[in-house]
Design a protein around this motif. Sequence first.
Motif, PDB file in Angstrom:
ATOM      1  N   GLY A   1     -10.680   1.654  -9.943  1.00  0.00           N
ATOM      2  CA  GLY A   1     -10.615   0.191  -9.890  1.00  0.00           C
ATOM      3  C   GLY A   1      -9.201  -0.306 -10.132  1.00  0.00           C
ATOM      4  N   TRP A   2      -9.108  -1.568 -10.563  1.00  0.00           N
ATOM      5  CA  TRP A   2      -7.817  -2.221 -10.745  1.00  0.00           C
ATOM      6  C   TRP A   2      -7.452  -2.338 -12.219  1.00  0.00           C
ATOM      7  CZ3 TRP A   2      -4.412  -3.952  -7.011  1.00  0.00           C
ATOM      8  CH2 TRP A   2      -4.875  -3.916  -5.680  1.00  0.00           C
TER       9      TRP A   2
ATOM     10  N   TRP B   1      -0.319  -5.623 -10.643  1.00  0.00           N
ATOM     11  CA  TRP B   1      -1.697  -5.143 -10.705  1.00  0.00           C
ATOM     12  C   TRP B   1      -1.779  -3.894  -9.823  1.00  0.00           C
ATOM     13  CZ3 TRP B   1      -0.251 -10.141 -10.697  1.00  0.00           C
ATOM     14  CH2 TRP B   1      -0.844 -11.035 -11.616  1.00  0.00           C
ATOM     15  N   THR B   2      -2.364  -2.816 -10.340  1.00  0.00           N
ATOM     16  CA  THR B   2      -2.340  -1.542  -9.624  1.00  0.00           C
ATOM     17  C   THR B   2      -3.753  -1.022  -9.405  1.00  0.00           C
ATOM     18  OG1 THR B   2      -0.214  -1.014 -10.670  1.00  0.00           O
ATOM     19  CG2 THR B   2      -1.405   0.798  -9.641  1.00  0.00           C
ATOM     20  N   GLU B   3      -4.025  -0.574  -8.184  1.00  0.00           N
ATOM     21  CA  GLU B   3      -5.316   0.011  -7.843  1.00  0.00           C
ATOM     22  C   GLU B   3      -5.318   1.499  -8.182  1.00  0.00           C
ATOM     23  OE1 GLU B   3      -8.287  -0.094  -3.962  1.00  0.00           O
ATOM     24  OE2 GLU B   3      -6.161   0.384  -3.651  1.00  0.00           O
ATOM     25  N   SER B   4      -6.456   1.998  -8.643  1.00  0.00           N
ATOM     26  CA  SER B   4      -6.650   3.424  -8.859  1.00  0.00           C
ATOM     27  C   SER B   4      -8.020   3.801  -8.312  1.00  0.00           C
ATOM     28  CB  SER B   4      -6.561   3.773 -10.350  1.00  0.00           C
ATOM     29  OG  SER B   4      -7.672   3.229 -11.054  1.00  0.00           O
TER      30      SER B   4
ATOM     31  N   LEU C   1      -3.221   3.597  -2.146  1.00  0.00           N
ATOM     32  CA  LEU C   1      -3.571   2.657  -3.204  1.00  0.00           C
ATOM     33  C   LEU C   1      -2.737   1.382  -3.095  1.00  0.00           C
ATOM     34  CD1 LEU C   1      -3.856   5.187  -6.158  1.00  0.00           C
ATOM     35  CD2 LEU C   1      -5.724   4.182  -4.818  1.00  0.00           C
TER      36      LEU C   1
ATOM     37  N   THR D   1      -1.074  -2.364  -4.461  1.00  0.00           N
ATOM     38  CA  THR D   1      -0.402  -2.974  -5.606  1.00  0.00           C
ATOM     39  C   THR D   1      -0.176  -4.446  -5.313  1.00  0.00           C
ATOM     40  OG1 THR D   1       0.758  -0.895  -6.093  1.00  0.00           O
ATOM     41  CG2 THR D   1       1.593  -2.886  -7.141  1.00  0.00           C
TER      42      THR D   1
ATOM     43  N   GLN E   1      -6.817  -1.955   4.381  1.00  0.00           N
ATOM     44  CA  GLN E   1      -7.092  -0.992   3.328  1.00  0.00           C
ATOM     45  C   GLN E   1      -7.024   0.436   3.875  1.00  0.00           C
ATOM     46  OE1 GLN E   1     -10.308  -2.961   0.527  1.00  0.00           O
ATOM     47  NE2 GLN E   1     -10.818  -3.369   2.661  1.00  0.00           N
TER      48      GLN E   1
ATOM     49  N   ARG F   1       0.850  -1.190   0.000  1.00  0.00           N
ATOM     50  CA  ARG F   1       0.000   0.000   0.000  1.00  0.00           C
ATOM     51  C   ARG F   1       0.885   1.239   0.000  1.00  0.00           C
ATOM     52  NH1 ARG F   1      -3.720   0.653   5.053  1.00  0.00           N
ATOM     53  NH2 ARG F   1      -2.174   2.165   5.757  1.00  0.00           N
TER      54      ARG F   1
END
Length: 357
Positions: A52-53, A46-49, A32, A34, A320, A27
């Motif tokens: 979404g992902w 894989w990357t969160e924004s 965000l 990863t 999170q 995090r």
Amino acid sequence: MATARATTPRDQDRTGPEGLFGDWLTRGKDGLLTVWAPGDGAVLRWTESASGWSGPERLSAPGLLPLLTVAQGADGYVHLVGMRRLGEGDEVELVHAVQFQTGRPLLGWHSLGHPNKVARFTGHPATAVDGAGRLCLFLRNGGTGVSCRIQGERGGWGRWQDLGGSGVGETLAAAADGGGLVEVFVPDQKSIARYTQEKPGAPFFLADRLDVRPAPGAFSALATTSGSVALFFTDEDGAIQVWAPQREPDPRPLMEAAGSGSLAITRMMIDGYDCTILAQEADQGRVAFAAYPTEVESAGSWWTHTSTGARRVPLVLREQAHGGLIALALDDDGRPIATRQKTEAGGFAVGRWKPLT
């Protein structure tokens, strides 16, 4: 795009460099997340924004073997340690790369060499980041002892240090304590040794040795409420023991292990209490969860079982940014699947496993 098949220590070919280890769900300072996994000559990300992902993004790393260890420090920097083959033979070298911000390019890869002159595969790396942001790397060496290498505060790396030992097991556990000092726990056939430092960046020394024979399965370390580091391991009777030498000299039993799979642990607040969360691979793709008040092992705990639908499930846990736990595994095709805490229900409960969206 290519996908990775990750393995746990129980499922690996123990003579070859394969697997996914450490905190491979990270995090960033932006909150965000990863996800990291090894690919064939690459790292998959894989990357969160906010929307979404995305991913997997293939980050090229020529010659990289399907082995990846991930660590993250308080500064948010993500450290990746892998192995690549040297030439056409069976010699290997360790390599290191860094991500400074979520979704940004990697800085690296840089060679870290190997503690042995004949640099063949000897084990899977374990890592931890100290309070000054330096990565500490540990590896079983060719003499079946343990060697370590420490990153410099201003770049570069120190020399390999031989910590000694013999007959060391494959799985090591490392973590930084509340003061930023790194500890590493090293099992052999009849004991667990604990090494630590006098100050960040200093050489490691033997601080304690516990006369116990750990069984395969749980072997993970975590800094707890008091700032001390606790080791969670499975004993010969199949119970999970918690050993925190800075708190008390002897281990304390917590509960029966859910299975012989690896153990993921983290800490987070639940209903206003600092709690330790455990997740362990049970069998046939099941994952068991448990929680208890941190440092109150006498309270005990119990497992709640879930089904992932996968055959083998490397596990990682992370709180999170908005609160609540997310647990991640990789399915049989190497794709991330996740379950999240039902925060609206109070207490600790998780939902169904679903593909990462």
